[in-house]
Write an enzyme that holds these catalytic residues in place. Structure first.
Site, PDB file in Angstrom:
ATOM      1  N   GLU A 135       0.849  -1.198   0.000  1.00  0.00           N
ATOM      2  CA  GLU A 135       0.000   0.000   0.000  1.00  0.00           C
ATOM      3  C   GLU A 135       0.880   1.243   0.000  1.00  0.00           C
ATOM      4  O   GLU A 135       2.087   1.155   0.208  1.00  0.00           O
ATOM      5  CB  GLU A 135      -0.930  -0.001   1.221  1.00  0.00           C
ATOM      6  CG  GLU A 135      -1.972  -1.109   1.155  1.00  0.00           C
ATOM      7  CD  GLU A 135      -3.018  -1.014   2.246  1.00  0.00           C
ATOM      8  OE1 GLU A 135      -2.782  -0.328   3.251  1.00  0.00           O
ATOM      9  OE2 GLU A 135      -4.082  -1.628   2.083  1.00  0.00           O
ATOM     10  N   HIS A 251      -8.936   9.914   3.384  1.00  0.00           N
ATOM     11  CA  HIS A 251      -8.573   8.853   2.438  1.00  0.00           C
ATOM     12  C   HIS A 251      -8.763   9.406   1.033  1.00  0.00           C
ATOM     13  O   HIS A 251      -9.794  10.010   0.735  1.00  0.00           O
ATOM     14  CB  HIS A 251      -9.431   7.608   2.651  1.00  0.00           C
ATOM     15  CG  HIS A 251      -8.849   6.409   1.981  1.00  0.00           C
ATOM     16  ND1 HIS A 251      -8.884   6.234   0.621  1.00  0.00           N
ATOM     17  CD2 HIS A 251      -8.170   5.351   2.477  1.00  0.00           C
ATOM     18  CE1 HIS A 251      -8.264   5.107   0.306  1.00  0.00           C
ATOM     19  NE2 HIS A 251      -7.818   4.551   1.420  1.00  0.00           N
ATOM     20  N   ARG A 297      -0.859   9.029   1.743  1.00  0.00           N
ATOM     21  CA  ARG A 297      -2.246   9.471   1.571  1.00  0.00           C
ATOM     22  C   ARG A 297      -2.424  10.984   1.549  1.00  0.00           C
ATOM     23  O   ARG A 297      -3.251  11.496   0.788  1.00  0.00           O
ATOM     24  CB  ARG A 297      -3.096   8.926   2.714  1.00  0.00           C
ATOM     25  CG  ARG A 297      -3.338   7.484   2.541  1.00  0.00           C
ATOM     26  CD  ARG A 297      -4.144   6.939   3.665  1.00  0.00           C
ATOM     27  NE  ARG A 297      -4.337   5.514   3.377  1.00  0.00           N
ATOM     28  CZ  ARG A 297      -4.916   4.665   4.175  1.00  0.00           C
ATOM     29  NH1 ARG A 297      -5.374   5.077   5.329  1.00  0.00           N
ATOM     30  NH2 ARG A 297      -5.054   3.409   3.838  1.00  0.00           N
ATOM     31  N   HIS A 358     -11.236   9.876   7.099  1.00  0.00           N
ATOM     32  CA  HIS A 358     -11.035   8.434   7.201  1.00  0.00           C
ATOM     33  C   HIS A 358     -10.530   7.983   8.568  1.00  0.00           C
ATOM     34  O   HIS A 358     -11.045   7.047   9.150  1.00  0.00           O
ATOM     35  CB  HIS A 358     -10.024   8.030   6.126  1.00  0.00           C
ATOM     36  CG  HIS A 358      -9.777   6.557   6.051  1.00  0.00           C
ATOM     37  ND1 HIS A 358     -10.798   5.647   5.928  1.00  0.00           N
ATOM     38  CD2 HIS A 358      -8.617   5.834   6.069  1.00  0.00           C
ATOM     39  CE1 HIS A 358     -10.289   4.428   5.871  1.00  0.00           C
ATOM     40  NE2 HIS A 358      -8.973   4.518   5.964  1.00  0.00           N
ATOM     41  N   ARG A 393      -0.875   8.994   9.202  1.00  0.00           N
ATOM     42  CA  ARG A 393      -0.811   7.548   9.453  1.00  0.00           C
ATOM     43  C   ARG A 393      -0.406   6.786   8.200  1.00  0.00           C
ATOM     44  O   ARG A 393      -0.957   7.006   7.119  1.00  0.00           O
ATOM     45  CB  ARG A 393      -2.190   7.074   9.900  1.00  0.00           C
ATOM     46  CG  ARG A 393      -2.302   5.585  10.084  1.00  0.00           C
ATOM     47  CD  ARG A 393      -3.740   5.198  10.368  1.00  0.00           C
ATOM     48  NE  ARG A 393      -4.562   5.321   9.207  1.00  0.00           N
ATOM     49  CZ  ARG A 393      -5.238   4.306   8.646  1.00  0.00           C
ATOM     50  NH1 ARG A 393      -5.169   3.105   9.169  1.00  0.00           N
ATOM     51  NH2 ARG A 393      -5.974   4.489   7.594  1.00  0.00           N
TER      52      ARG A 393
HETATM   53  C1  LIG Z   1     -13.644   1.816   5.585  1.00  0.00           C
HETATM   54  C2  LIG Z   1     -12.423   1.685   6.451  1.00  0.00           C
HETATM   55  C3  LIG Z   1     -11.353   0.925   6.023  1.00  0.00           C
HETATM   56  C4  LIG Z   1     -10.224   0.802   6.827  1.00  0.00           C
HETATM   57  N1  LIG Z   1      -9.199  -0.010   6.401  1.00  0.00           N
HETATM   58  C5  LIG Z   1      -8.151  -0.221   7.224  1.00  0.00           C
HETATM   59  C6  LIG Z   1      -7.132  -1.140   6.868  1.00  0.00           C
HETATM   60  O1  LIG Z   1      -7.193  -1.785   5.832  1.00  0.00           O
HETATM   61  N2  LIG Z   1      -6.093  -1.308   7.735  1.00  0.00           N
HETATM   62  C7  LIG Z   1      -5.990  -0.627   8.922  1.00  0.00           C
HETATM   63  O2  LIG Z   1      -5.018  -0.819   9.656  1.00  0.00           O
HETATM   64  N3  LIG Z   1      -6.955   0.248   9.270  1.00  0.00           N
HETATM   65  C8  LIG Z   1      -8.025   0.453   8.470  1.00  0.00           C
HETATM   66  N4  LIG Z   1      -9.008   1.323   8.844  1.00  0.00           N
HETATM   67  C9  LIG Z   1      -8.908   1.969  10.150  1.00  0.00           C
HETATM   68  C10 LIG Z   1      -9.220   0.942  11.242  1.00  0.00           C
HETATM   69  O3  LIG Z   1     -10.299   0.145  10.830  1.00  0.00           O
HETATM   70  C11 LIG Z   1      -9.577   1.610  12.544  1.00  0.00           C
HETATM   71  O4  LIG Z   1      -8.660   2.606  12.858  1.00  0.00           O
HETATM   72  C12 LIG Z   1      -9.576   0.614  13.682  1.00  0.00           C
HETATM   73  O5  LIG Z   1     -10.341  -0.503  13.335  1.00  0.00           O
HETATM   74  C13 LIG Z   1     -10.122   1.257  14.943  1.00  0.00           C
HETATM   75  O6  LIG Z   1     -10.342   0.253  15.899  1.00  0.00           O
HETATM   76  P1  LIG Z   1     -10.875   0.655  17.318  1.00  0.00           P
HETATM   77  O7  LIG Z   1     -11.077  -0.613  18.066  1.00  0.00           O
HETATM   78  O8  LIG Z   1     -10.031   1.698  17.903  1.00  0.00           O
HETATM   79  O9  LIG Z   1     -12.305   1.362  17.025  1.00  0.00           O
HETATM   80  P2  LIG Z   1     -13.592   0.781  16.324  1.00  0.00           P
HETATM   81  O10 LIG Z   1     -13.314  -0.459  15.596  1.00  0.00           O
HETATM   82  O11 LIG Z   1     -14.231   1.872  15.566  1.00  0.00           O
HETATM   83  O12 LIG Z   1     -14.547   0.417  17.549  1.00  0.00           O
HETATM   84  C14 LIG Z   1     -15.146   1.438  18.314  1.00  0.00           C
HETATM   85  C15 LIG Z   1     -16.077   0.783  19.326  1.00  0.00           C
HETATM   86  O13 LIG Z   1     -16.484   1.783  20.263  1.00  0.00           O
HETATM   87  C16 LIG Z   1     -17.868   1.705  20.471  1.00  0.00           C
HETATM   88  N5  LIG Z   1     -18.344   3.020  20.908  1.00  0.00           N
HETATM   89  C17 LIG Z   1     -18.118   4.237  20.343  1.00  0.00           C
HETATM   90  N6  LIG Z   1     -18.748   5.193  21.056  1.00  0.00           N
HETATM   91  C18 LIG Z   1     -19.370   4.577  22.087  1.00  0.00           C
HETATM   92  C19 LIG Z   1     -20.200   5.018  23.154  1.00  0.00           C
HETATM   93  N7  LIG Z   1     -20.548   6.294  23.308  1.00  0.00           N
HETATM   94  N8  LIG Z   1     -20.671   4.100  24.016  1.00  0.00           N
HETATM   95  C20 LIG Z   1     -20.376   2.788  23.863  1.00  0.00           C
HETATM   96  N9  LIG Z   1     -19.606   2.306  22.881  1.00  0.00           N
HETATM   97  C21 LIG Z   1     -19.110   3.195  22.003  1.00  0.00           C
HETATM   98  C22 LIG Z   1     -18.431   1.258  19.131  1.00  0.00           C
HETATM   99  O14 LIG Z   1     -19.716   0.712  19.318  1.00  0.00           O
HETATM  100  C23 LIG Z   1     -17.369   0.233  18.726  1.00  0.00           C
HETATM  101  O15 LIG Z   1     -17.651  -0.993  19.356  1.00  0.00           O
HETATM  102  C24 LIG Z   1     -10.147   1.462   8.063  1.00  0.00           C
HETATM  103  C25 LIG Z   1     -11.232   2.229   8.494  1.00  0.00           C
HETATM  104  C26 LIG Z   1     -12.366   2.340   7.705  1.00  0.00           C
HETATM  105  C27 LIG Z   1     -13.523   3.152   8.184  1.00  0.00           C
END
Ligand SMILES: Cc1cc2nc3c(=O)[nH]c(=O)nc-3n(C[C@H](O)[C@H](O)[C@H](O)COP(=O)(O)OP(=O)(O)OC[C@H]3O[C@@H](n4cnc5c(N)ncnc54)[C@H](O)[C@@H]3O)c2cc1C
Length: 543
Positions: A135, A251, A297, A358, A393
């Site tokens: 990438e 993105h 990016r 993104h 990032r």
């Molecule tokens: C379309 C897309 C493609 C991506 N592709 C990649 C990739 O290929 N590789 C990569 O490394 N990263 C990628 N990313 C980024 C990556 O997915 C995220 O940065 C990462 O998954 C974040 O993980 P997290 O556990 O921190 O948050 P999340 O996975 O967003 O989880 C957040 C959690 O918090 C909970 N939450 C939020 N607010 C509250 C609240 N008020 N009360 C209770 N619960 C709450 C939600 O319900 C959820 O369970 C991508 C992101 C997107 C949107």
């Protein structure tokens, strides 16, 4: 640099411990994306864990991740190369120790995912070898993926199954966390509304915040509806330090078809050789960067926006027609299906794209173990600012960060929870502010849409002082009547959080009078290392 910002009440809801239900856990984890669930699995099995998610457990940025997870697996690759690529992308603001620590732990964290049952894609010829993609910004092939472009969904399938089978972990879905509970300068848990109306105080010895990103504050975004920056806002209200809120990564290639959801077209498409062309069929990246479509990016997003202005067009296009159609369909089945719904063939038609918000780089400041500025509160994943990403990032480093910090925060939180006495699990005499009940005349979705459009115009890929100042004034005006009210459901609470995060982002973007990484100030186009090679920290005035 430290910014102060006020006008935000401490709690979003009225409550008194006498009038609400109470729950207790050794460790409370707010958020069930990859960071939160990986943390849950690492907590000592003798401790009770509650994981709260505001929607169904599969609704998270993690589930939507497409391209994959970066890790040094190939014998031709080296930890030092991955470190260098991360630092190069980060615009001179990464913390080298953090980068080294995260990248070095990568192979172990990925192996654990495989042991949990994640089925990553393997080489078609040698089935024992993982397929490694490339990438933007990566000097070597090191992106491990699953089902082509559905990596997040497969990882989350395996991790959720593992969490469901753990006896000490309880997951509570559709439970909106409103605020952190703080007593005597220590985090004691959180106020949660289950199914919007059942207010409950969750008391915990240790709390880990993993609420993900804030892409929804912008009109154009790849993020699902849950990404409204709730964790950033609740941490801010509790006086926890946040950092680098101006750095929102856009993105470059988000599908732009009227009526379609703003689906991300993964970087891996360009990794496989797709061209970016403008409305005149011109491959314009040759004018901007020698790495062409595989430049980092920020460079590609800014080039696309400049080219859109030059050609007076609302978007540019991705073209894959020079690539092997069979390979394209097999490698990107999800994207092929998404564009086919709008009558486009990924192998022959130009795909209309433009940038979209993104990844929230800024967030809750954490140290190497995920400790925040508030004792008893840990944080991991996209909600944090760990120093890994700097001002930009590197692709596919965020799933990795969530895994690494989920594990570290959980280990430290376990230690702390084991060491603390049972007395910590008590009900503390905390009273909320007295907010007015909401007024029916407020049209929440209208303000939400207006805020998203305002931020896209004023604080999107290109920013300047005049538009940021106007945006801050407008948000302050909305805040005056929206933040002093108590709303009955998540629609209102999300709006309150989005206003808070939007204002913090604009204030930090206005303060940083230079361009760096994802932050492009048209009135300060140069990077100014002498004055600005520093973080911008923000804390609530009460802190
Ligand atoms: C379309 C897309 C493609 C991506 N592709 C990649 C990739 O290929 N590789 C990569 O490394 N990263 C990628 N990313 C980024 C990556 O997915 C995220 O940065 C990462 O998954 C974040 O993980 P997290 O556990 O921190 O948050 P999340 O996975 O967003 O989880 C957040 C959690 O918090 C909970 N939450 C939020 N607010 C509250 C609240 N008020 N009360 C209770 N619960 C709450 C939600 O319900 C959820 O369970 C991508 C992101 C997107 C949107």
């Amino acid at each position: 640099m430290i910014l102060n910002s006020s006008g935000v009440p401490r709690y979003l809801t009225n409550f008194a411990p006498k009038n609400v239900a109470h729950r207790f856990a050794d460790v409370l984890i707010i958020g069930g994306g990859l960071a939160g669930l990986r943390a849950a699995l690492e907590i000592d099995a003798s401790l009770t864990v509650i994981v709260i998610t505001k929607d169904a457990i599969r609704q998270s940025n993690s589930t939507y991740a497409q391209g994959g997870i970066a890790g040094v697996i190939s014998p031709e690759d080296k930890i030092e190369f991955h470190i260098r690529d991360t630092m190069d992308a980060g615009g001179n603001l990464c913390d080298l120790d953090t980068v080294r620590s995260v990248i070095s732990q990568g192979p172990d964290r990925i192996r654990e995912l495989i042991e949990m049952g994640t089925q990553f894609d393997h080489d078609e010829v040698d089935q024992s070898e993982l397929t490694l993609g490339r990438e933007g910004g990566h000097s070597h092939n090191r992106i491990i993926h699953a089902n082509g472009d559905a990596t997040g969904a497969e990882i989350m399938r395996a991790v959720i199954a593992k969490v469901r089978s753990a006896e000490n972990i309880q997951v509570i879905e559709n439970a909106f966390t409103l605020d952190l509970l703080k007593f005597e300068q220590r985090c004691r848990g959180a106020v949660v509304a289950i199914d919007d109306n059942q207010k409950t105080l969750f008391w915990a010895s240790e709390t880990i915040l993993c609420t993900g990103g804030a892409g929804q504050i912008f009109r154009e975004t790849t993020n699902p509806s849950v990404a409204t920056g709730d964790g950033h806002a609740m941490a801010y209200r509790a006086g926890v330090q946040l950092r680098d809120m101006e750095f929102m990564q856009f993105h470059p290639t988000v599908l732009y078809i009227a009526g379609s959801s703003r689906s991300l077209i993964t970087e891996a498409v360009r990794g496989e050789g797709a061209y970016l062309i403008d409305s005149d069929d011109y491959r314009f990246m040759v004018d901007y960067d020698e790495r062409l479509e595989l430049a980092p990016r920020d460079v590609v997003s800014q080039a696309i926006v400049t080219q859109m202005v030059k050609t007076n067009a609302p978007n540019v296009f991705l073209s894959l027609k020079h690539l092997d159609p069979e390979h394209v369909r097999a490698r990107f089945p999800g994207i092929a299906k998404a564009v086919a719904e709008f009558g486009l063939d990924i192998t022959s038609d130009p795909i209309p794209v433009r940038p979209g918000a993104h990844y929230m780089i800024g967030g809750i400041t954490v140290d190497h173990q995920g400790q925040t500025s508030l004792p008893g509160l840990w944080a991991a994943g996209e909600a944090t600012s760990s120093g890994l990403h700097g001002a930009n990032r590197l692709a596919s480093n965020s799933l990795l960060e969530g895994l690494v910090y989920g594990v570290s925060a959980a280990r430290r939180a376990s230690q702390a929870a084991r060491a603390s006495s049972d007395n910590d699990l008590e009900v503390f005499p905390i009273l909320s502010d007295q907010l007015r009940p909401s007024q029916a005349s407020i049209d929440i979705s209208d303000i939400r849409n207006s805020l998203r459009s305002l931020l896209w115009r004023a604080a999107g890929v290109r920013r300047d002082a005049a538009s940021l100042t106007t945006a801050i004034e407008t948000i302050l005006m909305w805040q005056n009547y929206v933040l002093a009210q108590e709303f009955p459901n998540s629609e209102g609470w999300e709006l309150q959080n989005m206003l808070t995060v939007g204002k913090l982002l604009c204030k930090a973007a206005l303060a940083r009078e230079e361009s760096r990484g994802v932050h492009l100030r048209t009135d300060f186009p140069d990077t100014d290392d002498e004055n600005w090679r520093q973080h911008i920290s923000i804390a609530h005035d009460d802190a």
